[in-house]
Design a protein around this motif. Structure first.
Motif, PDB file in Angstrom:
ATOM      1  N   UNK A 172      17.651  76.983   6.459  1.00 28.94           N
ATOM      2  CA  UNK A 172      16.659  76.714   5.426  1.00 28.94           C
ATOM      3  C   UNK A 172      15.961  75.382   5.656  1.00 28.94           C
ATOM      4  N   UNK A 173      16.624  74.484   6.427  1.00 25.24           N
ATOM      5  CA  UNK A 173      16.110  73.147   6.677  1.00 25.24           C
ATOM      6  C   UNK A 173      16.246  72.821   8.154  1.00 25.24           C
TER       7      UNK A 173
ATOM      8  N   UNK B  87      16.392  61.047   9.427  1.00 24.42           N
ATOM      9  CA  UNK B  87      15.539  61.656   8.419  1.00 24.42           C
ATOM     10  C   UNK B  87      16.345  62.353   7.333  1.00 24.42           C
ATOM     11  N   UNK B  88      17.461  62.984   7.715  1.00 25.62           N
ATOM     12  CA  UNK B  88      18.268  63.705   6.736  1.00 25.62           C
ATOM     13  C   UNK B  88      18.872  62.796   5.691  1.00 25.62           C
ATOM     14  N   UNK B  89      19.521  61.710   6.136  1.00 29.56           N
ATOM     15  CA  UNK B  89      20.137  60.779   5.192  1.00 29.56           C
ATOM     16  C   UNK B  89      19.093  60.082   4.332  1.00 29.56           C
ATOM     17  N   UNK B  90      17.973  59.705   4.942  1.00 31.23           N
ATOM     18  CA  UNK B  90      16.913  59.050   4.164  1.00 31.23           C
ATOM     19  C   UNK B  90      16.350  59.990   3.102  1.00 31.23           C
ATOM     20  N   UNK B  91      16.258  61.282   3.415  1.00 30.05           N
ATOM     21  CA  UNK B  91      15.784  62.255   2.431  1.00 30.05           C
ATOM     22  C   UNK B  91      16.761  62.377   1.268  1.00 30.05           C
TER      23      UNK B  91
ATOM     24  N   UNK C 228      23.675  65.234   9.309  1.00 30.29           N
ATOM     25  CA  UNK C 228      24.224  64.861   8.012  1.00 30.29           C
ATOM     26  C   UNK C 228      25.475  65.689   7.752  1.00 30.29           C
ATOM     27  N   UNK C 229      26.506  65.044   7.236  1.00 29.51           N
ATOM     28  CA  UNK C 229      27.806  65.691   7.071  1.00 29.51           C
ATOM     29  C   UNK C 229      27.890  66.475   5.772  1.00 29.51           C
ATOM     30  N   UNK C 230      28.860  67.392   5.726  1.00 34.30           N
ATOM     31  CA  UNK C 230      29.197  68.097   4.495  1.00 34.30           C
ATOM     32  C   UNK C 230      30.253  67.263   3.776  1.00 34.30           C
ATOM     33  N   UNK C 231      29.935  66.682   2.612  1.00 34.73           N
ATOM     34  CA  UNK C 231      30.866  65.753   1.953  1.00 34.73           C
ATOM     35  C   UNK C 231      32.257  66.350   1.772  1.00 34.73           C
ATOM     36  N   UNK C 232      33.273  65.539   2.054  1.00 36.36           N
ATOM     37  CA  UNK C 232      34.690  65.862   1.907  1.00 36.36           C
ATOM     38  C   UNK C 232      35.194  66.837   2.965  1.00 36.36           C
ATOM     39  N   UNK C 233      34.316  67.538   3.665  1.00 38.85           N
ATOM     40  CA  UNK C 233      34.732  68.610   4.565  1.00 38.85           C
ATOM     41  C   UNK C 233      34.541  68.226   6.026  1.00 38.85           C
TER      42      UNK C 233
END
Length: 410
Positions: free
Chosen positions: A337-338, A171-175, A343-348
């Motif tokens: 908040x969600x 659901x996270x990536x699709x959002x 889902x990953x934190x990009x680059x980190x």
């Protein structure tokens, strides 16, 4: 200089501020992956580098991808847009096949083919969709605001990707994919009323998915009342908030995380790495990461506004949106908040697919920035596809200044 599509300017230095911000995030990521995984690696594999070693290797591969895509003329991605989109759909379909897709955390998200390391097709699909949407939208012109030539084709392009990712279920990536596509559609000149009308339809679809999927429903329940089941549904959320609270202003110091030392926080090196940043580097470290992402967002939008043609502007805007939106979702999960999403934190965060694709996407941004120009000294030039894109909200090549000293087209 001959133009591949629309206006082409003399190339100059890429956006080094953007590059430095991304390099800073990657460096912080490698440092924090090591700090958050060394003890677990020692316990499980007797190797403190078990997690950070592959991350450093993927960073090197991603760095090569960044260099290659930054040196390649971004216009050639228009030629590859349809094949990349078809390939993305095929990979998303393969991951759902029994024996091919690897189930992780209750969802089939990883593609394992023979001796090759598992990859996350959804990461590749995000970039492929942005490239194809930018190409398609650049050809629509003012027709992008119509129902038949705008909204229907947009849904036909976007929904297959979103639905296949939802089937994993993710659901996270699709959002993130749906949100980035919608923002890009708005930037291209979509009819705002038609775009807003999609919101209740999307919410109804998400509601149906949650009501029929126990995995997603449990995550929503844990988000709404984590303290109702602190050792079960709310465990991730509570431990993440506890890590942030323990950090204070300046943090406990690298390698001094109570959460990691006790192995309490699940996915500390991946989905919840921002919580460890907050614990070990404190509010100051978390703020630094957020500021670096804001710099990426600002410089990326500047590249979009200074792009020499509509395709370049839309492509730069799409890449910037999906990277920063994903960062917002990840940090939003950690600060409660969600709902919890994988889902990953990009680059980190640790994750080869995310890091490599994100760095390759930044390379495309840098390629566009090498031909961008400041918003002054406006001149007339032929707009993309004969000037039919006057409805787009990103500036058009017809209103772009030719770089100072440029000899013009040959």
């Amino acid at each position: 200089m001959r133009d591949v599509e629309g206006v082409r300017r003399d190339r100059h230095a890429p956006d080094y501020v953007l590059l430095l911000a991304v390099a800073g995030l990657v460096a912080i990521g490698i440092l924090m992956v090591y700090s958050s995984s060394a003890i677990r690696g020692y316990v499980i594999a007797d190797d403190t580098l078990a997690y950070v070693g592959p991350q450093a290797l993927w960073a090197a591969i991603g760095g090569i991808a960044l260099i290659v895509t930054s040196r390649l003329d971004y216009r050639y991605w228009r030629v590859l847009s349809i094949p990349l989109y078809v390939l993305a759909l095929a990979l998303l379909g393969l991951v759902l096949l029994p024996g091919v897709g690897r189930v992780v955390g209750g969802a089939a998200r990883w593609l394992a083919l023979g001796p090759l390391p598992p990859v996350h097709p959804a990461e590749f699909a995000k970039l492929a969709l942005v490239i194809y949407l930018a190409h398609w939208m650049a050809t629509r012109g003012q027709r992008i605001s119509t129902f038949r030539a705008g909204l229907l084709p947009f849904l036909a392009i976007t929904l297959p990707v979103v639905v296949l990712i939802l089937r994993e279920p993710d659901l996270g990536t699709s959002a993130v994919v749906a949100g980035a596509a919608a923002i890009l559609y708005f930037a291209a000149g979509a009819n705002l009323i038609m775009l807003v009308s999609l919101i209740p339809i999307g919410l109804a679809g998400v509601g149906y998915l949650i009501s029929t999927n126990a995995y997603q429903r449990a995550r929503i329940v844990g988000f709404l009342d984590p303290w109702g089941d602190p050792r079960g549904l709310g465990f991730h959320t509570i431990q993440g908030l506890l890590a942030l609270g323990l950090g204070g202003v300046v943090g406990s110091g690298l390698g001094s995380s109570v959460q990691v030392s006790g192995l309490y926080l699940p996915n500390a090196w991946n989905d919840f790495i921002f919580a460890i940043i907050g614990e070990e580097l404190g509010f100051a470290g978390g703020l630094l990461v957020i500021v670096l992402f804001l710099i990426v967002a600002y410089r990326g939008l500047r590249v979009a506004l200074g792009a020499p043609d509509t395709f370049g502007g839309l492509l730069a805007a799409g890449i910037t949106v999906f990277i920063t939106l994903q960062a917002f979702v990840n940090i939003g999960v950690v600060v409660s908040l969600l709902p919890v999403t994988g889902i990953t934190l990009p680059f980190v965060s640790a994750g080869g697919s995310s890091l490599t694709v994100s760095l390759a996407a930044v390379g495309i941004l840098l390629s566009i920035s090498r031909e961008s120009a400041p918003r002054r000294n406006w001149v007339h030039a032929r707009a993309d596809r004969g000037g039919r894109d006057r409805g787009t909200r990103v500036p058009r090549p017809g209103r772009r200044p030719v770089a100072s000293g440029a000899p013009g087209r040959a």
